[in-house]
Scaffold this motif. Sequence first.
Motif, PDB file in Angstrom:
ATOM      1  N   LEU A 136      41.683  40.372  38.975  1.00  0.00           N
ATOM      2  CA  LEU A 136      40.090  39.623  38.791  1.00  0.00           C
ATOM      3  C   LEU A 136      39.593  39.919  40.442  1.00  0.00           C
ATOM      4  O   LEU A 136      38.381  40.410  40.144  1.00  0.00           O
ATOM      5  N   LYS A 137      40.358  39.779  41.300  1.00  0.00           N
ATOM      6  CA  LYS A 137      40.124  40.121  42.628  1.00  0.00           C
ATOM      7  C   LYS A 137      39.631  41.217  43.024  1.00  0.00           C
ATOM      8  O   LYS A 137      38.540  41.978  43.556  1.00  0.00           O
ATOM      9  N   MET A 138      40.537  42.356  42.327  1.00  0.00           N
ATOM     10  CA  MET A 138      40.067  43.989  42.490  1.00  0.00           C
ATOM     11  C   MET A 138      38.674  44.198  41.889  1.00  0.00           C
ATOM     12  O   MET A 138      38.165  44.841  42.430  1.00  0.00           O
ATOM     13  N   LEU A 139      38.645  43.679  40.622  1.00  0.00           N
ATOM     14  CA  LEU A 139      37.420  43.833  39.939  1.00  0.00           C
ATOM     15  C   LEU A 139      36.230  43.392  40.808  1.00  0.00           C
ATOM     16  O   LEU A 139      34.968  44.093  40.911  1.00  0.00           O
ATOM     17  N   TRP A 140      36.392  42.375  41.328  1.00  0.00           N
ATOM     18  CA  TRP A 140      35.400  41.620  42.022  1.00  0.00           C
ATOM     19  C   TRP A 140      34.765  42.436  43.223  1.00  0.00           C
ATOM     20  O   TRP A 140      33.702  42.678  43.562  1.00  0.00           O
TER      21      TRP A 140
END
Length: 481
Positions: A471-475
């Motif tokens: 999620l952090k990477m996609l964000w």
Amino acid sequence: MKVGEEAAWLTVTKVITMLINMVITMFLSRFRTLTEYGTYSQIYLIATIATSIFVLGLPASINYFLNRTEDKICRQEFLSVYFTFGSLLGIIIAILLLVLYPFVVKYFNNNMLFTYKFAVLLLPWISIFNNSADNLFIAYHKTAYLMLYRLLYSIMLLITVVLFALNNGNFYTYMIIYISVQTIFVIGLYYAAYRMSGKLNILIKKNLIIEILQYCIPLGIAAIVSTLNIELDKLMIGRFYSTDAMAVYTNVSKELPINLLTVAVTTVMLPKMVSLIGKNKKQEAIEAWGVSIELSAVVLCFACMILFVFSDIVINILYSAKYLEGNNIFKVYVITSLVKITSWGIVLNATNNTKLVLKTSVITLLINVVLNFLLLKLFGMIGAAVSTLISEFFGIALKLYYTANVIGYKYKDVIPWKKIGQILFINVLLGVIVYILNMLFSNNIQNLYIRSCICVGMSFIIYFSLMQKKLKMLWLKLNDV
């Protein structure tokens, strides 16, 4: 404001407004009879279909025409024509509905609809401009104003329904005030457009209207077909089943606020996609779209899993026990909700290939019509839900096929299939585990709601612990668009 930040704020707003709308539905479901709620559903079904048929996809033009230029005069001219033309359409639709109304009432075999004619006549005009609000505010980078508008709109509607429910108010009086509140907010949108653009006149400009219609009509016809595809099952239920059955089916097939992140991301992504593709940066546009799909899938798949496993509890909480007979229909629609991880026609819209969107919608509708007649006869009301499920997934496959052809990609490279499959598999596996745990806990924890909350809480912690890094990477990737 960056794409991710805009999407985040829009998501927060949509979460709040959708929760408020759910509370409104809960009050109506509990404090009104099935017949009254069925009539309310028919009113909105008539208005929705009438709007989609005659509005010609007009709200979609805001995204294209306002985002293609920064020239203040051009924007003022477009909005003046847009609001003038939209207002005239609202009047024309009301007149046509007035003429056709006896036939509509006969179709549903519900004379109560005559009492609420005023609502049916005003709702299309309300829908035109209510559906325009998001695109309008975002085009002028007024996300904060959009949030305020949506929150106030929902809160006022909530206050109306709560006051009438607590005081056991008359349903007719409630509908008058309910429509009045919506009318006031639409008038407020006229004023907001005037303030943001600096000028808003009554203007009919033939060349601009023709240009708008050339863009909108394919989308409008696609919207007609898409709306008929979505509402076809309700039309069939309304025709062949009672008003009470219509009330049950309407609620259990209602879209729940689990795709809010998708809607927010898509709303702010479309202008970016138009810009990137316009600069011939197709690779960047497709990669950005893939990131948004994967991000939405992480959230949406988990929400669908929870709703599917605990469907009976969700129905009881939202609508009361009198709607539990529609539990299996609810489950089918939860699975159908998986199609909402993105707007599958976003690339076709961004490249102005709206005729392909139309073609897909027509084919999907035809499949749905045939399946509805067959499955409704074979399996009853759940057959209508299954036909919607099948036709929706077929429509996605077709849109992706056309998207691949338009941008010159292989079908397998258009979206991140493997990553989406992994996310889906994890959620199916987790759903099986949660279901087994719920059954095992039933021996020790008798309270159904406490047991369910424990299971949901445990699955939430496990799932988002696993997905935290992703999620952090996609964000971060989304904010780099």
